[in-house]
Design a protein around this motif. Structure first.
Motif, short mmCIF file in Angstrom:
data_model
loop_
_atom_site.label_atom_id
_atom_site.label_comp_id
_atom_site.label_asym_id
_atom_site.label_seq_id
_atom_site.Cartn_x
_atom_site.Cartn_y
_atom_site.Cartn_z
N ARG A 220 0.83 -1.21 0.00
CA ARG A 220 0.00 0.00 0.00
C ARG A 220 0.86 1.26 0.00
N ALA B 85 1.58 3.99 -3.12
CA ALA B 85 1.33 5.43 -3.00
C ALA B 85 2.53 6.23 -3.49
N GLY C 160 2.48 6.16 -7.09
CA GLY C 160 1.42 7.04 -7.56
C GLY C 160 1.93 8.46 -7.74
N SER C 161 2.81 8.91 -6.83
CA SER C 161 3.38 10.25 -6.98
C SER C 161 4.30 10.32 -8.20
#
Length: 432
Positions: free
Chosen positions: A148, A152, A155-156
């Protein structure tokens, strides 16, 4: 530590179904804030040096954020574990011993006061892992936190690629993907992508997540991995998965099917896309540059040829920035030898040998397969990446492996008939 298993939901979801017949009852799971602590540790290891970002970030600000996250992680872990219930294990014991050569060598200040600062950071990092060890019980909870949090981070990276493709694929790095919002280098991004791809594939094989949720993680991560052109991460992913899946082949039909299809698809890709794969792997480098591992070998030879006192050979010169002569060492073993000496090299080798030995002695299971993947990935990456001797993502990967290999708590290990009625799931209470 575990929650309930589900065959749906994202890999960050719960792990064991309370309503599933045959499931073992487990004690109350880890607090949700444990995931927050893990995320803060990951933030601390992202580093402060990398590519130019869209909005320039002062290095002092980045260091303030990363170090602040470590202090916050320790404080929160301490609040969650005020009773100081620790779970002793070889991994954390060896990491604690690694502090000895680190402090002894750094105390001479040959690497400056920054060496003592890095020792303090490593001590706080290891202390936080000790506090979290209370919830290490062999379940996959920390695997889900790992996926998780790194998803993230990726994702950036993807957001930076969309906002400014030029900044995310700069000529300075040969068009390789970098972090345009947070300064991340191609090897870092490749490492994060490879690790969560491998872990998600194993969760899918173990039916701890569904195909749609797994695809949400695997497909974009594969794209980002390909854009980084990171050979070490790619090899680590495939070799680590091969070893992990191989540990399940005799007991899992899903593992056998996946292994068969992977071999067939790999053979077809090698024939149909051989030239393209070779070009991707070489990254336009000359044979001389490729044979010297992009110049790494020259730094390694210079480091080994440098004169050292007996004390420096045994304990190193103190924790530094993993460079020699102003150039990155890019090898965990030589970086540890330079900074923590032969003592540090022996302790790091013991970490990998102990974790690998414990994994081989465990019966086949999903937890064991995930641990084998993480251990083998770190061992492979150690040849061209530094980090096994200091607070880094590699120590977090190995911490997840240690949590997977930890013995379950006594309450979790009890047979269903021995668990008090109030701790049983509803389906079990009804049948008693």
């Amino acid at each position: 530590m575990s929650g309930s298993q589900t065959h749906g939901g994202l890999p960050g979801g719960p792990e064991a179904a309370q309503g599933r017949p045959g499931a073992e009852a487990r004690p109350a799971g880890a607090p949700k804030l444990v995931g927050t602590v893990w995320g803060l540790l990951i933030l601390n290891t992202l580093g402060s040096a990398g590519a130019q970002t869209i909005v320039p970030l002062p290095r002092s600000l980045i260091q303030l954020v990363t170090m602040g996250s470590l202090v916050a992680a320790f404080a929160l872990a301490l609040v969650l574990n005020l009773q100081l219930r620790l779970k002793p294990g070889a991994y954390l014991f060896l990491l604690t011993l690694l502090l000895v050569p680190s402090v002894l060598s750094s105390a001479h200040l040959e690497s400056g006061f920054g060496a003592l600062f890095r020792c303090g950071r490593l001590a706080l990092f290891v202390s936080t892992l000790w506090l979290l060890s209370r919830w290490w019980d062999g379940g996959t909870t920390f695997v889900r936190h790992h996926i998780r949090m790194y998803f993230a981070v990726l994702g950036s990276v993807a957001a930076g690629l969309v906002i400014s493709p030029g900044a995310a694929l700069p000529d300075l790095y040969g068009g390789r993907l970098v972090g345009a919002l947070w300064p991340l280098t191609p090897p870092q991004i490749g490492q994060y992508a490879a690790v969560i791809i491998g872990l998600t594939v194993l969760l899918l094989m173990g039916r701890r997540t569904d195909r749609r949720s797994a695809a949400v993680v695997i497909v974009p991560s594969l794209v980002l991995l390909a854009l980084t052109h990171t050979r070490t991460a790619t090899l680590g992913l495939f070799i680590g998965l091969a070893l992990a899946i191989g540990s399940l082949v005799l007991t899992s039909a899903a593992a056998r099917r996946f292994f068969t299809w992977a071999v067939l698809c790999g053979a077809v890709a090698a024939v149909a896309l051989g030239s393209m794969l070779q070009a991707w792997f070489l990254r336009g480098q000359s044979k001389e540059n490729f044979s010297s591992l992009t110049g790494r070998a020259k730094v390694w030879d210079a480091l080994l040829a440098a004169p050292r006192t007996p004390a420096e050979k045994v304990f190193g010169v103190g924790l530094g920035d993993k460079s020699f002569g102003g150039l990155p060492i890019d090898n965990s073993w030589l970086a540890v030898y330079n900074e923590q000496g032969l003592t540090g090299v022996g302790l790091v080798a013991a970490v990998l040998l102990v974790l690998g030995g414990v994994a081989l002695l465990r019966p086949p299971s999903l937890s064991r397969a995930c641990a084998i993947f993480l251990i083998s990935y770190c061992a492979i990456a150690s040849y061209t990446e530094a980090g096994l001797g200091d607070a880094s993502p590699y120590l977090l990967h190995l911490a997840v492996a240690a949590s997977l290999l930890a013995a379950p708590t006594e309450a979790a290990a009890l047979p269903t008939s021995a668990v008090p009625r109030r701790h049983l799931p509803r389906w079990a209470r009804d049948r008693r």
